[in-house]
Design a protein around this motif. Structure first.
Motif, short mmCIF file in Angstrom:
data_model
loop_
_atom_site.label_atom_id
_atom_site.label_comp_id
_atom_site.label_asym_id
_atom_site.label_seq_id
_atom_site.Cartn_x
_atom_site.Cartn_y
_atom_site.Cartn_z
N GLY A 8 -40.24 -24.65 -5.00
CA GLY A 8 -41.01 -25.29 -3.94
C GLY A 8 -42.47 -24.85 -3.95
O GLY A 8 -43.38 -25.66 -3.75
N GLU A 9 -42.71 -23.56 -4.15
CA GLU A 9 -44.08 -23.06 -4.21
C GLU A 9 -44.84 -23.64 -5.40
O GLU A 9 -46.02 -24.00 -5.28
N LEU A 10 -44.17 -23.73 -6.54
CA LEU A 10 -44.82 -24.30 -7.72
C LEU A 10 -45.11 -25.79 -7.53
O LEU A 10 -46.15 -26.29 -7.97
N THR A 11 -44.21 -26.49 -6.86
CA THR A 11 -44.45 -27.90 -6.57
C THR A 11 -45.66 -28.05 -5.64
O THR A 11 -46.48 -28.96 -5.82
N GLY A 12 -45.78 -27.15 -4.67
CA GLY A 12 -46.93 -27.17 -3.78
C GLY A 12 -48.23 -26.89 -4.51
O GLY A 12 -49.30 -27.34 -4.11
N LEU A 13 -48.15 -26.11 -5.59
CA LEU A 13 -49.35 -25.82 -6.38
C LEU A 13 -49.69 -26.93 -7.38
O LEU A 13 -50.71 -26.87 -8.06
N GLY A 14 -48.78 -27.91 -7.49
CA GLY A 14 -49.07 -29.04 -8.38
C GLY A 14 -48.33 -28.99 -9.71
O GLY A 14 -48.57 -29.83 -10.57
N TYR A 15 -47.46 -28.03 -9.91
CA TYR A 15 -46.68 -27.96 -11.15
C TYR A 15 -45.42 -28.80 -10.99
O TYR A 15 -44.78 -28.76 -9.95
N GLN A 16 -45.08 -29.56 -12.00
CA GLN A 16 -43.84 -30.33 -11.97
C GLN A 16 -42.80 -29.55 -12.76
O GLN A 16 -42.94 -29.35 -13.97
N LEU A 17 -41.79 -29.12 -12.04
CA LEU A 17 -40.78 -28.26 -12.63
C LEU A 17 -39.47 -28.50 -11.89
O LEU A 17 -39.46 -28.61 -10.67
N ALA A 18 -38.38 -28.61 -12.61
CA ALA A 18 -37.09 -28.81 -11.97
C ALA A 18 -36.58 -27.47 -11.44
O ALA A 18 -36.89 -26.42 -12.00
N PRO A 19 -35.82 -27.49 -10.36
CA PRO A 19 -35.26 -26.24 -9.84
C PRO A 19 -34.39 -25.53 -10.88
O PRO A 19 -34.41 -24.30 -10.99
N SER A 20 -33.65 -26.30 -11.66
CA SER A 20 -32.79 -25.68 -12.68
C SER A 20 -33.62 -24.99 -13.76
O SER A 20 -33.19 -23.99 -14.34
#
Length: 145
Positions: free
Chosen positions: A122-134
């Motif tokens: 969630g923090e990485l998504t907020g920073l603009g990185y696209q990454l799956a939780p897995s």
């Protein structure tokens, strides 16, 4: 008389065809001069002969007295084209996650021991990185968290 008709036939040919025939014959002579017994053509010799043979009309190619058959020349040309058209094989599977993102996930886990992989995602998504939780989970697992 036959030689005279041969010369008259040369007048009808294009300069490009004549030049290609001369280059083919000269290259064959160079190959034969290097070898006393049967000619063993290198890959470069085959490539030169195949490329030059494509400049000649097919009917004219059959009339030449070559050290190899016209069918062999066409096969070599097909292999030459095939080698040029092949593309490097790509690796299988998904592309690897960038090392900077991996380092960021590990750093977040080290700085915040109470966070799980979902919070880090969630923090990485907020920073603009696209990454799956897995993916975040797999990076943490590989790092020993």
């Amino acid at each position: 008389m036959l030689r005279m008709f041969g010369w008259l036939a040369l007048l009808a040919r294009s300069d490009r065809a004549k030049d290609a025939e001369i280059l083919i014959l000269r290259h064959q002579i160079a190959v034969l001069q290097r070898q006393v017994k049967t000619p063993r053509l290198s890959w470069a010799d085959r490539a030169v002969l195949a490329a030059l043979a494509r400049l000649l009309p097919r009917g004219q190619l059959c009339q030449l007295r070559l050290i190899i058959s016209p069918r062999t020349l066409m096969r070599w040309h097909a292999h030459l084209v095939q080698r040029r058209r092949t593309y490097p094989r790509r690796t299988r599977g998904r592309p690897r996650t960038a090392s900077a993102v991996r380092a960021l996930v590990v750093e977040m886990a080290r700085d915040n021991p109470g966070w799980g992989y979902r919070r880090i995602h969630g923090e990485l998504t907020g920073l603009g990185y696209q990454l799956a939780p897995s993916t975040a989970w797999q990076i943490l697992k590989d790092a020993g968290f």
